[in-house]
Design an enzyme around this catalytic site. Structure first.
Site, PDB file in Angstrom:
ATOM      1  N   GLU A  92       6.066  17.198  24.886  1.00 58.26           N
ATOM      2  CA  GLU A  92       6.003  16.530  23.584  1.00 58.26           C
ATOM      3  C   GLU A  92       5.184  17.389  22.625  1.00 58.26           C
ATOM      4  O   GLU A  92       4.192  17.997  23.030  1.00 58.26           O
ATOM      5  CB  GLU A  92       5.364  15.145  23.749  1.00 58.26           C
ATOM      6  CG  GLU A  92       5.191  14.343  22.483  1.00 58.26           C
ATOM      7  CD  GLU A  92       6.502  14.123  21.760  1.00 58.26           C
ATOM      8  OE1 GLU A  92       6.653  14.720  20.666  1.00 58.26           O
ATOM      9  OE2 GLU A  92       7.377  13.396  22.278  1.00 58.26           O
ATOM     10  N   ASN A 138       7.103  23.414  22.387  1.00 59.57           N
ATOM     11  CA  ASN A 138       8.521  23.338  22.062  1.00 59.57           C
ATOM     12  C   ASN A 138       9.303  23.399  23.382  1.00 59.57           C
ATOM     13  O   ASN A 138       9.249  24.389  24.112  1.00 59.57           O
ATOM     14  CB  ASN A 138       8.895  24.512  21.158  1.00 59.57           C
ATOM     15  CG  ASN A 138      10.357  24.517  20.783  1.00 59.57           C
ATOM     16  OD1 ASN A 138      11.000  23.478  20.655  1.00 59.57           O
ATOM     17  ND2 ASN A 138      10.902  25.708  20.591  1.00 59.57           N
ATOM     18  N   ASP A 157      15.519  13.215  18.324  1.00 62.59           N
ATOM     19  CA  ASP A 157      15.701  13.033  16.877  1.00 62.59           C
ATOM     20  C   ASP A 157      17.163  13.313  16.522  1.00 62.59           C
ATOM     21  O   ASP A 157      17.673  14.392  16.802  1.00 62.59           O
ATOM     22  CB  ASP A 157      14.783  13.990  16.121  1.00 62.59           C
ATOM     23  CG  ASP A 157      14.675  13.652  14.628  1.00 62.59           C
ATOM     24  OD1 ASP A 157      15.674  13.179  14.058  1.00 62.59           O
ATOM     25  OD2 ASP A 157      13.602  13.883  14.064  1.00 62.59           O
ATOM     26  N   THR A 214      12.623   0.426  26.328  1.00 67.25           N
ATOM     27  CA  THR A 214      11.494   0.551  25.405  1.00 67.25           C
ATOM     28  C   THR A 214      11.757  -0.214  24.115  1.00 67.25           C
ATOM     29  O   THR A 214      12.893  -0.588  23.800  1.00 67.25           O
ATOM     30  CB  THR A 214      11.235   2.022  25.058  1.00 67.25           C
ATOM     31  OG1 THR A 214      12.385   2.528  24.350  1.00 67.25           O
ATOM     32  CG2 THR A 214      11.005   2.851  26.311  1.00 67.25           C
ATOM     33  N   PHE A 247      11.638   1.049  21.258  1.00 65.83           N
ATOM     34  CA  PHE A 247      12.469   1.926  20.429  1.00 65.83           C
ATOM     35  C   PHE A 247      13.949   1.669  20.706  1.00 65.83           C
ATOM     36  O   PHE A 247      14.750   1.540  19.782  1.00 65.83           O
ATOM     37  CB  PHE A 247      12.128   3.384  20.720  1.00 65.83           C
ATOM     38  CG  PHE A 247      12.912   4.379  19.911  1.00 65.83           C
ATOM     39  CD1 PHE A 247      12.473   4.784  18.660  1.00 65.83           C
ATOM     40  CD2 PHE A 247      14.101   4.897  20.392  1.00 65.83           C
ATOM     41  CE1 PHE A 247      13.214   5.689  17.908  1.00 65.83           C
ATOM     42  CE2 PHE A 247      14.841   5.808  19.644  1.00 65.83           C
ATOM     43  CZ  PHE A 247      14.394   6.197  18.402  1.00 65.83           C
ATOM     44  N   GLU A 248      14.312   1.593  21.981  1.00 64.27           N
ATOM     45  CA  GLU A 248      15.703   1.340  22.337  1.00 64.27           C
ATOM     46  C   GLU A 248      16.131  -0.051  21.886  1.00 64.27           C
ATOM     47  O   GLU A 248      17.242  -0.241  21.385  1.00 64.27           O
ATOM     48  CB  GLU A 248      15.885   1.478  23.844  1.00 64.27           C
ATOM     49  CG  GLU A 248      17.320   1.272  24.302  1.00 64.27           C
ATOM     50  CD  GLU A 248      17.502   1.479  25.793  1.00 64.27           C
ATOM     51  OE1 GLU A 248      18.566   1.076  26.311  1.00 64.27           O
ATOM     52  OE2 GLU A 248      16.604   2.055  26.435  1.00 64.27           O
TER      53      GLU A 248
END
Length: 250
Positions: free
Chosen positions: A107, A134, A157, A229, A231-232
């Site tokens: 991350e 990265n 993203d 989650t 987010f999901e």
């Protein structure tokens, strides 16, 4: 890893394009970490965060800096790597459920890593490491070839605007890099709630010579190792279908 106490996250892009020959899939924008995150980073990051030799950019990986995984984990065990681990929900759950495996969360946002450290300390995990880098550079330069058993890319993203889609993580070059990092027979698992990105992922990996589908029909079944989650749930609440894909390294 030896590092100065945590500094506030940069407010603007800290990865100038002049440092790299291809675009990255992120822009490092974020606010300051909370006091608890700052404290967790200062007190515990040396326990969890890998000291990755850097190139010119802040999250780059220097050439010739392959990591010694046995030294990092203190043992030999199957390695699961999550790209873009966020606050660590999926990988923390997996590391708790599978102590026989090693896990690596990749991350670029330090606040997310700090939150992962807090939860890892609470769970007393010894099989989890973190990398503030990265991800493609770590997979290509930092990890030994064929050292990864599973590679997870969950909800990257989507870079929804057409002019930004060149920044999307999953492309033919990422497929090549993933194949380099995965052992023969290793698994690449992906999920997204953006339909056009799911279709792009599938097109890219169907065309990649080193991968074969591990699903029948249009989409894979939901990976049962991926926790549900917020987010999901938010994406599903907006009416976006959650698409899973699974490919095996041939």
């Amino acid at each position: 890893m030896t590092e100065q106490p945590a500094q506030p996250l940069p407010q603007k892009n800290s990865e100038p394009n002049t440092f790299r020959d291809k675009p990255v899939s992120f822009v490092r924008r974020s606010g300051r970490m909370t006091p608890s995150q700052e404290r967790a980073w200062v007190e515990h990051h040396t326990k969890y965060v890998i000291d990755v030799p850097r190139g010119l950019a802040a999250t780059s990986v220097a050439e010739g800096s392959t990591l010694d995984l046995v030294e990092l984990y203190g043992r030999e065990a199957p390695l699961v790597v999550e790209v873009g681990s966020g606050q660590g929900h999926a990988i923390l759950h997996a590391a708790t459920e599978h102590p026989e495996k090693n896990f690596l969360a990749v991350e670029v946002f330090r606040a997310g890593l700090a939150r992962t450290i807090i939860r890892a300390e609470t769970a007393e995990l010894s099989n989890l490491r973190l990398a503030e880098v990265n991800a493609p550079e770590l997979l290509e330069k930092g990890l030994p070839a064929g050292s990864v058993d599973e590679l997870w890319v969950f909800f990257p993203d989507p870079w929804a605007k057409v002019r930004h889609q060149k920044r999307r993580l999953v492309n033919l070059d990422f497929a090549r890099i993933s194949a380099h990092a995965l052992r023969p027979g290793g698994m690449l698992r992906l999920a997204t709630d953006w339909e056009d990105y799911a279709e792009q992922m599938r097109e890219v990996l169907d065309a990649a010579p080193d991968f074969t589908r591990e699903f029948a029909g249009d989409w894979a079944e939901r990976f049962d190792g991926r926790v549900l989650t917020a987010f999901e749930q938010k994406g599903a609440a907006k009416g976006r279908a959650i698409r899973d894909l699974a490919y095996r390294r041939v």
